[in-house]
Scaffold this motif. Sequence first.
Motif, PDB file in Angstrom:
ATOM      1  N   VAL A 159      55.301  42.896  47.820  1.00  0.00           N
ATOM      2  CA  VAL A 159      54.888  42.448  49.143  1.00  0.00           C
ATOM      3  C   VAL A 159      55.802  41.348  49.684  1.00  0.00           C
TER       4      VAL A 159
ATOM      5  N   ALA B  89      48.885  44.897  52.944  1.00  0.00           N
ATOM      6  CA  ALA B  89      48.856  43.807  51.959  1.00  0.00           C
ATOM      7  C   ALA B  89      47.544  43.040  51.933  1.00  0.00           C
TER       8      ALA B  89
ATOM      9  N   PHE C 175      51.609  46.149  47.163  1.00  0.00           N
ATOM     10  CA  PHE C 175      50.741  46.849  48.108  1.00  0.00           C
ATOM     11  C   PHE C 175      49.675  47.690  47.405  1.00  0.00           C
TER      12      PHE C 175
END
Length: 833
Positions: free
Chosen positions: A659, A703, A713
């Motif tokens: 992320v 996210a 994710f």
Amino acid sequence: MQKRNIFCPLFLLVVSLLAFFSCSNSQELIESQTTELRAPAYPLITIDPYTSAWSESDNLYDSPVRHWTGKTHSLIGAIRVDGEVYRFLGQIDVPWVPVLPSANYESWEGQYTFSEPKEGWEKPGFNDKKWETGEGAFGTPEMPSLKTVWDTKDIWVRRTFDLPTDLPGGDIYLIYSHDDIFELYLNGTQLVATQYEWHNNVVLKIDRSLLNEGEANVIAAHCHNRTGGGYVDFGLFQESEKKDIFAQTAVQNKVALSATQTNYSFTCGPVDLKLQFVSPLLPDDLNLLSRPVNYINYQVNSNDGAKHDVQVYFETTPQWAVNEVSQEVEVSKGETGNIGFVKAGTTEQPVLQKKGDNVRIDWGYVYLAAKKTENTTLAIGDYFDSKATFIKNGTLEGPETMTAKMTKKMPAMVCIEKLGSVGQDASTGYVMIAYDDLESIQYFGNNLKAWWTENGTKTINDALQAASAEHDKVMKRCVDFDNGLWNETLAAGGKNYADLCVLAFRQSIAAHKLVKDTEGNILFLSKENFSNGSIGTVDVTYPSAPLFLKYNPDLLKGMLNPIFYYSESGKWAKPFAAHDVGTYPLANGQTYGGDMPVEECGNMVILTAAIAEMEGNADYAAKHWDVLTVWANYLLENGLDPENQLCTDDFAGHFAHNVNLSVKAIMGIASYGKMARMLGKEEMAEKYTSEAKSMAAKWVDMAKDGDHYRLTFDQPGTWSQKYNLVWDKLMNLGIFPPEVAETEIAYYLTKQNKYGLPLDNRRTYTKSDWIVWTATLAGDQETFEKFIDPVHQYVTDTPDRVPMSDWYETPDAKQVGFQARSVVGGYFIKLLE
């Protein structure tokens, strides 16, 4: 017409000049605004990755001065007051006596295998006849004192020996080095078991009863190399019967730091001594920043109202100019203009022949220099005899040259200043430590000299004379710079933040070498200290950048230029940026084993945009627009949900759907759009800015994990620092909704440990530079300081006395790995607001 009396003004001028020169040695030292803190290690001499010496103790005289790699770079200071000697600097490093030499003394023979052996492999009676025979040390290429290459994941080594029959009584020590996970046994008893870590010359006192006298003994070791370099070396030693000659120490009253100085004050019986170690690393003067000369200033005055006969002694050794002490060295005296010096270097002079991480320079020459006066003595002597003579006479005489192998005879390079009768008025002076590396960097096949040489037209003699002539002016400039930096950092983040920036300044700059390429372009090449030794590493440049963005963006261009050239020349043909351009000091192309496609593309594009932001124009970006476009398009296609790959936190391993790495990609695309707009490319600017905003919206949905955002994710219940978001704030990009940073900051405050915020949910370790970036996302000063204060406490509490590590455990402040790295330049990111 009345005659003019020219005698009177001329007489007054002469008298004034005489008064000036007789008092110029009595002016007090000028001092910067300093801060007192207990540092993990104190910077003393900081020039570049090879000439970098530190004090690893609270009192300057409680430990030997060491190179950042841990090897002794001896620097000793003593003062003789009315015949009584007080040591104030360094500690005599009494040599070990080898019982079973390790490789830095001489190569040794052992049996080894790369295949897992049968049970009992560590015991004396094990049959190792089918194992290979090789010489130690064992390791990956470029490791120190390497004799046998080991490039598999595991190695098992057995070293069989008999104890000498005439071995003196007393303690025996195991000294070992390893990289990475290591276990070691003596006659079947396990003495060492480590985790994923690497250490050099660890000293372990052993129980003598574990040794078999009159029969065979075996030391057995197993090492697992998880990534990067691998290494195994060990030996047995006893302490020398020689003792510390400068046994009496001064009393240290204070140590304080500014950006360019480390200042000490001492009481030496009836006199007081002030000492300043000055590295004039002024970012706006590249010739001065590159000049390989540091000052040690001193000031002495009586503290009891009486006058005292005083001599000051400074000593260094050729250890500064070797990779290993087993190398033969030559020491000689010389002079240039009004400067006298003693210099030392290896007889071999293997210029640019070694590369690697835990490697020191063994070509060129170290200098101890001072102004020539009737009261100054520069001499060569024996390491122990020189000190004994100074104690007895306050003077020293020696040969003009000396050739020696330091494991057998250690030369001393000495400067003695006779201050005469010292009263309450201050008596001042200075000596200089310098290093002439002859050739600094090999850059795609071309050997490049340091920037200060002006393409070879200036010599070390010129540098020494200039450093002396400009001493007072340079000191004033250093003080002005130091005070400005202190005031700025204090205003931006508070005292604890200012402390961190002061401690980071010299460490970050001195982890680089400044040169020009054959076309005259600036190159400011980092060494990836104690991580893998790479040169010009992009994901080391990225966290280091804020210091250079703040104080001279040209230096950051010098960090990016090698990567731009690598791609633009066609030498690097992949559609993403390289990780590095070699292994220090050989910059001939990437040597790191893996790529970081999204990471390095994002880094290069973001930093180019940051330069444009600081300079108010995108001229630098325009020069490299074609390759920036390739990298921006790579981020468009691959950046939102990255595949399995490394990011800058490569020590944490590969993982997909990162992320925070996705944030970097989005920031890179937005940065490209910003530069396009600055260059008048409106259609392109709109396209990439819109794409970045669209990706950010998708990122939020992918996210989101309740009250925070995930590590990857695809993994709910995870979290990580989203330090890459900081560029959205600093460059006012307007890509992510403000509540993303607000949500993350609030969540992080619930996850802090005593010494800071962990990197993510997987482990309790952290990276201090990223914490400062994360803290800069905070919307107010109070919250910023909540993140900074634990990092400051780590610095002042860590038990690891090494140049500041950026990778440590947040529960107990223990170093995990890395030290002396340039990435602490990232602490300055708050100033970019």
